[in-house]
Design a protein around this motif. Structure first.
Motif, PDB file in Angstrom:
ATOM      1  N   SER A  77      -7.879  -4.766  19.271  1.00  0.00           N
ATOM      2  CA  SER A  77      -7.943  -6.169  18.835  1.00  0.00           C
ATOM      3  C   SER A  77      -7.214  -6.292  17.502  1.00  0.00           C
ATOM      4  CB  SER A  77      -9.394  -6.628  18.713  1.00  0.00           C
ATOM      5  OG  SER A  77     -10.044  -5.938  17.671  1.00  0.00           O
ATOM      6  N   ASP A  78      -6.683  -7.496  17.237  1.00  0.00           N
ATOM      7  CA  ASP A  78      -5.924  -7.648  15.997  1.00  0.00           C
ATOM      8  C   ASP A  78      -6.095  -9.049  15.423  1.00  0.00           C
ATOM      9  OD1 ASP A  78      -3.292  -9.339  16.562  1.00  0.00           O
ATOM     10  OD2 ASP A  78      -3.633  -8.064  18.308  1.00  0.00           O
ATOM     11  N   ASN A  79      -5.694  -9.180  14.158  1.00  0.00           N
ATOM     12  CA  ASN A  79      -5.733 -10.454  13.442  1.00  0.00           C
ATOM     13  C   ASN A  79      -4.346 -11.073  13.312  1.00  0.00           C
ATOM     14  OD1 ASN A  79      -8.494 -10.294  13.070  1.00  0.00           O
ATOM     15  ND2 ASN A  79      -8.328  -9.303  11.080  1.00  0.00           N
ATOM     16  N   GLY A  80      -3.357 -10.538  13.999  1.00  0.00           N
ATOM     17  CA  GLY A  80      -2.015 -11.099  13.960  1.00  0.00           C
ATOM     18  C   GLY A  80      -1.068 -10.449  12.973  1.00  0.00           C
ATOM     19  N   GLY A  81      -1.532  -9.475  12.219  1.00  0.00           N
ATOM     20  CA  GLY A  81      -0.664  -8.774  11.275  1.00  0.00           C
ATOM     21  C   GLY A  81      -0.172  -7.460  11.853  1.00  0.00           C
ATOM     22  N   ALA A  82       0.820  -6.871  11.213  1.00  0.00           N
ATOM     23  CA  ALA A  82       1.385  -5.600  11.664  1.00  0.00           C
ATOM     24  C   ALA A  82       1.723  -4.741  10.446  1.00  0.00           C
ATOM     25  CB  ALA A  82       2.631  -5.842  12.498  1.00  0.00           C
ATOM     26  N   TRP A  83       1.814  -3.425  10.643  1.00  0.00           N
ATOM     27  CA  TRP A  83       2.108  -2.513   9.542  1.00  0.00           C
ATOM     28  C   TRP A  83       2.822  -1.268  10.056  1.00  0.00           C
ATOM     29  CZ3 TRP A  83      -0.021   2.343   9.994  1.00  0.00           C
ATOM     30  CH2 TRP A  83      -1.091   2.470  10.886  1.00  0.00           C
ATOM     31  N   THR A  84       3.553  -0.645   9.172  1.00  0.00           N
ATOM     32  CA  THR A  84       4.138   0.672   9.419  1.00  0.00           C
ATOM     33  C   THR A  84       3.971   1.494   8.146  1.00  0.00           C
ATOM     34  OG1 THR A  84       6.372   0.117   8.675  1.00  0.00           O
ATOM     35  CG2 THR A  84       5.892  -0.198  11.011  1.00  0.00           C
ATOM     36  N   THR A  85       3.827   2.787   8.300  1.00  0.00           N
ATOM     37  CA  THR A  85       3.714   3.697   7.159  1.00  0.00           C
ATOM     38  C   THR A  85       4.346   5.030   7.527  1.00  0.00           C
ATOM     39  OG1 THR A  85       1.636   2.707   6.417  1.00  0.00           O
ATOM     40  CG2 THR A  85       2.116   4.905   5.619  1.00  0.00           C
ATOM     41  N   SER A  86       5.164   5.539   6.628  1.00  0.00           N
ATOM     42  CA  SER A  86       5.635   6.914   6.758  1.00  0.00           C
ATOM     43  C   SER A  86       4.950   7.712   5.665  1.00  0.00           C
ATOM     44  CB  SER A  86       7.161   6.996   6.606  1.00  0.00           C
ATOM     45  OG  SER A  86       7.539   6.635   5.294  1.00  0.00           O
ATOM     46  N   LEU A  87       4.710   8.975   5.931  1.00  0.00           N
ATOM     47  CA  LEU A  87       4.015   9.820   4.979  1.00  0.00           C
ATOM     48  C   LEU A  87       4.685  11.179   4.932  1.00  0.00           C
ATOM     49  CD1 LEU A  87       1.616  10.461   3.117  1.00  0.00           C
ATOM     50  CD2 LEU A  87       0.345  11.130   5.173  1.00  0.00           C
ATOM     51  N   SER A  88       5.248  11.501   3.788  1.00  0.00           N
ATOM     52  CA  SER A  88       5.820  12.841   3.603  1.00  0.00           C
ATOM     53  C   SER A  88       4.707  13.756   3.126  1.00  0.00           C
ATOM     54  CB  SER A  88       6.933  12.792   2.553  1.00  0.00           C
ATOM     55  OG  SER A  88       7.950  11.923   2.958  1.00  0.00           O
ATOM     56  N   TYR A  89       4.547  14.898   3.792  1.00  0.00           N
ATOM     57  CA  TYR A  89       3.479  15.801   3.394  1.00  0.00           C
ATOM     58  C   TYR A  89       3.888  17.252   3.543  1.00  0.00           C
ATOM     59  CZ  TYR A  89       2.368  16.579   8.346  1.00  0.00           C
ATOM     60  OH  TYR A  89       2.427  16.916   9.672  1.00  0.00           O
TER      61      TYR A  89
END
Length: 190
Positions: A77-89
């Motif tokens: 389920s969602d509220n209409g927003g979106a996101w992306t994340t990259s993580l260097s580790y």
């Protein structure tokens, strides 16, 4: 008529389209400043859409998903927003590992009618349970705990959540693929 090459994998294909759309919107509009001041708390659920390099001493996976109510759960389920994340580790992931330390990364998000927000991952820690039967973080058996420190143009914040990528064997129960990430994003906007 030939079927679409991704017709059997609509969920992952749709998520990849969403990631491409967010990146394209970022390129076309740039990063926006926050419209509201104060603290905001958002639930996030998503998938690992790119695992990074294999066999390297460090890697940069890419996660993407949608915002949702704060629930400490993975949800579609969602509220209409979106996101992306990259993580260097750096560090070895997986059950029994001593942990991974984040060395950087980038984030992009969009909620409702607000502009796209971008920022950096300034710190990260992923902690793994000692065994697939252990749940020391309240994330579920064999699931890792994730903590990120974030900064942006007019905001700072934290993400605390869970990463379930330890059940990649189709013979194991439950079978988890692609890896799932969920948790709570708290942003303090100036």
């Amino acid at each position: 008529m030939t079927p679409h090459p991704h017709s059997g994998d609509c969920g992952l294909y749709g998520l990849r389209l969403m990631v491409g759309g967010i990146v394209m919107a970022f390129v076309l509009t740039g990063c926006g400043a926050a419209r509201t001041r104060g603290a905001t708390t958002i639930g996030l659920s998503g998938l690992e859409v790119f695992g990074g390099k294999t066999g390297a001493s460090d890697t940069t996976p890419l996660f993407a998903g949608k915002d949702n109510k704060v629930c400490n759960c993975w949800t579609t389920s969602d509220n209409g927003g979106a996101w992306t994340t990259s993580l260097s580790y750096v560090g070895r992931p997986g059950i029994g590992a001593s942990g991974e330390a984040g060395t950087g990364g980038k984030r992009f998000s969009h909620q409702g009618n607000e502009p796209i927000h971008c920022g950096k991952v300034t710190g990260a820690r992923v902690r793994w349970p000692a065994s697939a039967d252990a749940d020391p973080f309240g994330c579920g058996k064999g699931v890792a705990s994730v903590t990120l420190s974030l900064t942006g143009l007019s905001e700072e914040g934290t993400f605390t959540g869970c990463l379930d990528d330890t059940h990649l064997d189709p013979r194991a129960e439950p079978f988890v693929f692609p890896p799932k990430l969920w948790g709570t994003l708290t942003l303090q906007r100036d």
